[in-house]
Design an enzyme around this catalytic site. Structure first.
Site, mmCIF file in Angstrom:
data_model
loop_
_atom_site.group_PDB
_atom_site.id
_atom_site.type_symbol
_atom_site.label_atom_id
_atom_site.label_comp_id
_atom_site.label_asym_id
_atom_site.label_seq_id
_atom_site.Cartn_x
_atom_site.Cartn_y
_atom_site.Cartn_z
ATOM 1 N N ASP A 11 6.503 -23.164 18.088
ATOM 2 C CA ASP A 11 5.759 -23.066 17.034
ATOM 3 C C ASP A 11 4.485 -24.029 17.784
ATOM 4 O O ASP A 11 4.326 -25.184 16.965
ATOM 5 C CB ASP A 11 6.104 -23.464 15.712
ATOM 6 C CG ASP A 11 5.111 -23.401 14.670
ATOM 7 O OD1 ASP A 11 4.002 -22.600 14.815
ATOM 8 O OD2 ASP A 11 5.428 -23.639 13.654
ATOM 9 N N ASN A 28 9.295 -19.062 32.266
ATOM 10 C CA ASN A 28 7.670 -19.290 31.955
ATOM 11 C C ASN A 28 6.920 -20.143 32.572
ATOM 12 O O ASN A 28 7.479 -20.990 33.272
ATOM 13 C CB ASN A 28 7.750 -19.593 30.402
ATOM 14 C CG ASN A 28 7.459 -21.201 30.115
ATOM 15 O OD1 ASN A 28 6.314 -21.613 30.318
ATOM 16 N ND2 ASN A 28 8.635 -21.841 29.890
ATOM 17 N N ASN A 66 13.539 -30.921 29.241
ATOM 18 C CA ASN A 66 12.572 -29.828 29.523
ATOM 19 C C ASN A 66 13.179 -28.656 30.495
ATOM 20 O O ASN A 66 14.257 -28.784 30.818
ATOM 21 C CB ASN A 66 11.117 -30.058 30.007
ATOM 22 C CG ASN A 66 9.975 -29.633 29.400
ATOM 23 O OD1 ASN A 66 10.093 -28.281 29.322
ATOM 24 N ND2 ASN A 66 8.987 -30.291 28.855
ATOM 25 N N PHE A 126 0.788 -24.727 28.616
ATOM 26 C CA PHE A 126 0.030 -25.178 27.117
ATOM 27 C C PHE A 126 -1.030 -24.471 26.630
ATOM 28 O O PHE A 126 -2.086 -24.852 26.388
ATOM 29 C CB PHE A 126 -0.398 -26.793 27.435
ATOM 30 C CG PHE A 126 0.807 -27.821 27.735
ATOM 31 C CD1 PHE A 126 2.068 -27.470 27.768
ATOM 32 C CD2 PHE A 126 0.200 -28.863 28.434
ATOM 33 C CE1 PHE A 126 3.080 -28.605 28.078
ATOM 34 C CE2 PHE A 126 1.125 -29.851 28.852
ATOM 35 C CZ PHE A 126 2.532 -29.740 28.778
ATOM 36 N N ASN A 155 4.580 -26.842 34.180
ATOM 37 C CA ASN A 155 3.293 -25.829 34.511
ATOM 38 C C ASN A 155 2.134 -26.327 34.247
ATOM 39 O O ASN A 155 1.133 -25.472 34.371
ATOM 40 C CB ASN A 155 3.600 -24.678 33.362
ATOM 41 C CG ASN A 155 5.142 -24.119 33.580
ATOM 42 O OD1 ASN A 155 5.275 -23.732 34.731
ATOM 43 N ND2 ASN A 155 5.724 -23.724 32.616
ATOM 44 N N THR A 156 1.652 -27.720 34.223
ATOM 45 C CA THR A 156 0.451 -28.412 34.317
ATOM 46 C C THR A 156 0.468 -28.964 35.441
ATOM 47 O O THR A 156 1.393 -29.941 35.818
ATOM 48 C CB THR A 156 0.205 -29.211 33.058
ATOM 49 O OG1 THR A 156 0.144 -28.144 31.891
ATOM 50 C CG2 THR A 156 -1.184 -29.872 33.035
ATOM 51 N N LYS A 160 10.033 -36.695 26.502
ATOM 52 C CA LYS A 160 10.601 -35.600 26.763
ATOM 53 C C LYS A 160 10.912 -35.533 28.296
ATOM 54 O O LYS A 160 10.023 -35.775 29.167
ATOM 55 C CB LYS A 160 9.907 -34.244 26.225
ATOM 56 C CG LYS A 160 10.673 -33.024 26.707
ATOM 57 C CD LYS A 160 10.344 -31.889 25.901
ATOM 58 C CE LYS A 160 11.110 -30.712 26.300
ATOM 59 N NZ LYS A 160 10.793 -29.660 25.487
ATOM 60 N N SER A 191 6.677 -31.110 31.617
ATOM 61 C CA SER A 191 6.466 -29.497 31.876
ATOM 62 C C SER A 191 5.979 -29.300 33.361
ATOM 63 O O SER A 191 5.158 -29.979 33.948
ATOM 64 C CB SER A 191 5.149 -29.176 31.026
ATOM 65 O OG SER A 191 5.047 -27.870 31.325
HETATM 66 C C1 FMN Z 1 8.402 -19.812 26.728
HETATM 67 C C2 FMN Z 1 8.629 -21.122 26.740
HETATM 68 C C3 FMN Z 1 7.670 -22.104 26.258
HETATM 69 C C4 FMN Z 1 7.906 -23.653 26.316
HETATM 70 N N1 FMN Z 1 6.987 -24.254 25.861
HETATM 71 C C5 FMN Z 1 7.012 -25.615 25.835
HETATM 72 C C6 FMN Z 1 6.148 -26.517 25.444
HETATM 73 O O1 FMN Z 1 4.999 -26.036 24.947
HETATM 74 N N2 FMN Z 1 6.174 -27.926 25.380
HETATM 75 C C7 FMN Z 1 7.442 -28.295 25.556
HETATM 76 O O2 FMN Z 1 7.674 -29.618 25.626
HETATM 77 N N3 FMN Z 1 8.588 -27.627 25.930
HETATM 78 C C8 FMN Z 1 8.403 -26.148 26.171
HETATM 79 N N4 FMN Z 1 9.331 -25.363 26.439
HETATM 80 C C9 FMN Z 1 10.673 -25.932 26.941
HETATM 81 C C10 FMN Z 1 11.717 -25.950 25.405
HETATM 82 O O3 FMN Z 1 11.066 -26.790 24.444
HETATM 83 C C11 FMN Z 1 13.067 -26.539 26.060
HETATM 84 O O4 FMN Z 1 13.194 -27.827 26.531
HETATM 85 C C12 FMN Z 1 13.750 -25.659 27.096
HETATM 86 O O5 FMN Z 1 13.311 -24.249 27.087
HETATM 87 C C13 FMN Z 1 15.134 -25.767 27.151
HETATM 88 O O6 FMN Z 1 15.892 -25.320 26.015
HETATM 89 P P1 FMN Z 1 16.372 -23.859 25.891
HETATM 90 O O7 FMN Z 1 17.300 -23.572 27.023
HETATM 91 O O8 FMN Z 1 17.178 -23.653 24.640
HETATM 92 O O9 FMN Z 1 15.292 -22.762 25.805
HETATM 93 C C14 FMN Z 1 9.221 -23.883 26.577
HETATM 94 C C15 FMN Z 1 9.952 -23.186 26.853
HETATM 95 C C16 FMN Z 1 10.040 -21.761 26.826
HETATM 96 C C17 FMN Z 1 11.439 -20.788 27.231
#
Ligand code: FMN
Length: 336
Positions: free
Chosen positions: A58, A104, A243, A108, A172-173, A214, A170
């Site tokens: 979200d 992914n 993460n 952000f 990705n930045t 995180k 992350s």
């Molecule tokens: C599509 C996608 C977008 C994500 N965006 C964020 C983000 O904006 N900020 C963040 O801290 N983690 C982000 N995450 C990481 C998740 O919060 C989580 O740490 C990670 O996916 C591991 O959990 P999971 O295996 O249950 O997905 C993202 C993960 C996915 C798959």
């Protein structure tokens, strides 16, 4: 998979793009509230159950009430950046359905601080469980000035955040994860802690927001130890472990850049949690530990809690199992 999760027919990017609007539309039709199982507390925060929505689901705090109705025990919104920005260019998202893996490199995408503040303010009176706000930096903010992006987010969002999550993990930045290296971490974190204290005083908050960091599952042992030592010294309240990873375990074949999540991340996330617990030792007392990464079933939730996590989060499970995942887990937990 196909019968129980028809949305997996859609391309990953389309499913990702339409799901917040679908939930916004369906949200008011939902009844109920957070499921009550294994309720837990941390400082002044009360969690009806320990399973929450991970960062990135979200992003703009559009569906806080809906996730509460769907049974989440807490909701982490964001990552929020101070100024609105779009996702990275190029391919952003992919799934490996048989392996329950997600890739992914979104970077952000955010409607920005002001819009997220408005969304949080609107839903605040109806919030059903604690709200964590995950904050990051805009991609065009130089690393040396990154702290000011986080500080702006604190000052604007502090009235609605039960906890802030500092996201410097992350992949990705560009250069973001350098903030988790000894050259940058302490000065960055000192500014973060000071500014949070200032925000707390400005708003005269007795129970100021909890501050969580995180972590990345890709930190080497020495760096992880350093990060935990400095965070304890500076009074960080806890950690989200972890993460997405740049590693490619479990036979997945995604591009080399971008973060991997879902089932193949499970062993790495469990190891990272075990490492954090071992390094912290007695310092773990009074801290909040949130486990994320590869949690796909009620067994996974139970394992993380038994290992010593206070809370557990999911993202990829919501992609493969759908929005009723929280209710399914609550049912499975109640049946035990
Ligand atoms: C599509 C996608 C977008 C994500 N965006 C964020 C983000 O904006 N900020 C963040 O801290 N983690 C982000 N995450 C990481 C998740 O919060 C989580 O740490 C990670 O996916 C591991 O959990 P999971 O295996 O249950 O997905 C993202 C993960 C996915 C798959």
């Amino acid at each position: 998979v196909v019968i129980t999760a028809p949305w997996l027919w859609l391309p990953a990017q389309i499913a990702h793009d339409i799901s917040p609007s679908l939930l916004r539309w369906a949200g008011p039709l939902l009844r109920g509230g957070p499921s009550r199982w294994s309720p837990t507390e941390f400082l002044h925060l009360k969690f009806p159950n320990p399973l929450g929505v991970a960062g990135g689901v979200d992003k703009n705090a559009e569906n806080v009430t809906a996730w509460g109705r769907l049974g989440a025990g807490f909701i982490e919104v964001g990552t929020v950046t101070p100024r609105p920005q779009k996702a990275n260019l190029g391919p952003l998202l992919d799934r490996d359905v048989p392996r329950l893996a997600v890739w992914n490199r979104l970077g952000f995408p955010s409607q920005g601080l002001d819009q997220v503040a408005r969304n949080l303010e609107r839903t605040y009176p109806r919030r059903l469980c604690p709200i964590f706000v995950n904050v990051g930096k805009n991609r065009d903010t130089p690393l040396e000035e990154a702290y000011s992006d986080y500080v702006q987010c604190f000052h604007r969002l502090v009235p609605w955040a039960d906890a802030f999550v500092v996201n410097i993990s992350s992949p990705n930045t560009a250069r973001l994860r350098e903030l988790l290296t000894p050259a940058h971490f302490r000065p960055f974190m000192e500014k973060i802690m000071n500014s949070l204290e200032l925000a707390r005083q400005t708003y005269r908050l007795e129970n100021g927001p909890v501050l969580l960091l995180k972590l990345s599952p890709d930190l080497d042992a020495a760096t992880l130890e350093y990060i935990l030592d400095v965070s304890c010294e500076l009074g960080v309240h806890g950690w989200i472990v972890a993460n997405t990873t740049l590693q490619r375990p479990g036979g997945v074949s995604f591009p080399l850049e971008g973060g991997l999540s879902g089932a193949p991340l499970r062993p790495l996330a469990e190891k990272c949690l075990a490492d954090v617990l071992r390094i912290l030792g007695p310092r773990r007392k009074g801290k909040l530990l949130v486990s994320a990464g590869g949690v796909m079933s009620n067994e996974d939730v139970a394992i993380r809690l038994n290992m010593g996590a206070d809370l557990v989060q999911v993202y990829s499970a919501l992609i493969f199992k759908g929005p009723f995942f929280f209710r399914q887990i609550a049912g499975a937990m109640a049946a035990k």
